[in-house]
Design an enzyme around this catalytic site. Sequence first.
Site, PDB file in Angstrom:
ATOM      1  N   CYS A  63       0.821  -1.203   0.000  1.00  0.00           N
ATOM      2  CA  CYS A  63       0.000   0.000   0.000  1.00  0.00           C
ATOM      3  C   CYS A  63       0.856   1.255   0.000  1.00  0.00           C
ATOM      4  O   CYS A  63       2.076   1.202   0.135  1.00  0.00           O
ATOM      5  CB  CYS A  63      -0.911   0.012   1.232  1.00  0.00           C
ATOM      6  SG  CYS A  63       0.015   0.075   2.789  1.00  0.00           S
ATOM      7  N   VAL A  65       1.024   5.079   2.032  1.00  0.00           N
ATOM      8  CA  VAL A  65       0.591   5.651   3.308  1.00  0.00           C
ATOM      9  C   VAL A  65       0.653   7.169   3.224  1.00  0.00           C
ATOM     10  O   VAL A  65       1.653   7.736   2.782  1.00  0.00           O
ATOM     11  CB  VAL A  65       1.462   5.149   4.484  1.00  0.00           C
ATOM     12  CG1 VAL A  65       0.941   5.719   5.804  1.00  0.00           C
ATOM     13  CG2 VAL A  65       1.476   3.625   4.532  1.00  0.00           C
ATOM     14  N   ASP A 175       4.172 -10.430  12.189  1.00  0.00           N
ATOM     15  CA  ASP A 175       5.093  -9.509  11.506  1.00  0.00           C
ATOM     16  C   ASP A 175       5.541  -8.419  12.476  1.00  0.00           C
ATOM     17  O   ASP A 175       5.493  -7.227  12.164  1.00  0.00           O
ATOM     18  CB  ASP A 175       4.415  -8.905  10.280  1.00  0.00           C
ATOM     19  CG  ASP A 175       5.413  -8.260   9.312  1.00  0.00           C
ATOM     20  OD1 ASP A 175       6.628  -8.527   9.453  1.00  0.00           O
ATOM     21  OD2 ASP A 175       4.994  -7.488   8.434  1.00  0.00           O
TER      22      ASP A 175
END
EC number: 2.7.10.2
Length: 352
Positions: A63, A65, A175
């Site tokens: 993505c 940001v 993660d």
Amino acid sequence: MEIVINNISGLNNSFNNNNNSNNNDENEINFNLIKESIVNFKLWDINNKQIEYVCRLGSGSLCRVYKGRLNGKPVAIKVFSPIRFEEFKTEFLMMQSLRSSPFLISFYGVSIVEEPQKQCYCIITEFCSRDSLYHIMTDRLIEIGWNRFFQFSMQIILGLQSLHNRKPKPIVHRDVTSLNILVNEDWECKISNFSASRFNCLNTEYINSNNQNKSFAFCSPESSDFQDIDDDYTSLSSSITSKSDIYSFGIIMFELISRIINGEYSHPFSEFKDIKNDFQLLLSSKNGLRPSLPNICPEPLEKLYKQCVDQSPLNRPSCEEVIISLNQIRSFYLLPQTKKSWDNLVLKNKCK
């Protein structure tokens, strides 16, 4: 002075050439169907007209940001392209299910934004002005001492505890890295990025083998217990549990302790020059190799670090046990003689 950009496509019309090439009919999703199919989507749906896009903060494989404002309040906006729908869906389902915790990133809602020839999905969260813990550690102008170590470590483990103790189903983050620990203006750590997270993680899970977002230095040895299924996916062993997050926490301990004692940031495993790629790193970790703490590291911290990165998940402590250990070590540090000795380790670096 902030410049507000009302059309985010003006900042960047595409994620990258690969995303454009994959932007075909099968990736075009009926967004009304999306809203109907995702549980609780409508409860969190924010009209895009309420959102202002201030500036782009960065981008990754999943993505882009942005810093923005939601009804005048600073927020972070993660914008996923259509081909990243599954990652968006996973992160949304995780974040909307989390109970409130001061050490998890606050979730405000989701939105859909139209860009030229495609529609994208947005996740809106609180904005952390100090960026990530990684960026703080790599900035040599920022002083980090033992008080910060105990503060950061305790906040991170408390955040993990709230995930692991979630009812009725615990969450394993999968993660946990210093890049995914965000820090706000008040120096509070917030665990973020739940696109890899799973409920329970007691059954076999599937991940994209080409996922470039994963930080392999933080992966536990059991994370490499996989077998190929096809060109796109791998099957993870059912041994990935909350203790895998504890291993990752141990690697963050290494980063912090090394930064404090050495006076500069050291990437985990960077001391081993023979490790040239991620596969070698995972294999080395599976064979028992670990980042080495400075030889003058205080013994109680070294002991806790080794427990967290133990080869066997069963031997690693729980969040509750780490919290007890950190409190005991901090009490020991605050003893006048101990504090003087430990603080001298930091002062030596200032004299270098």
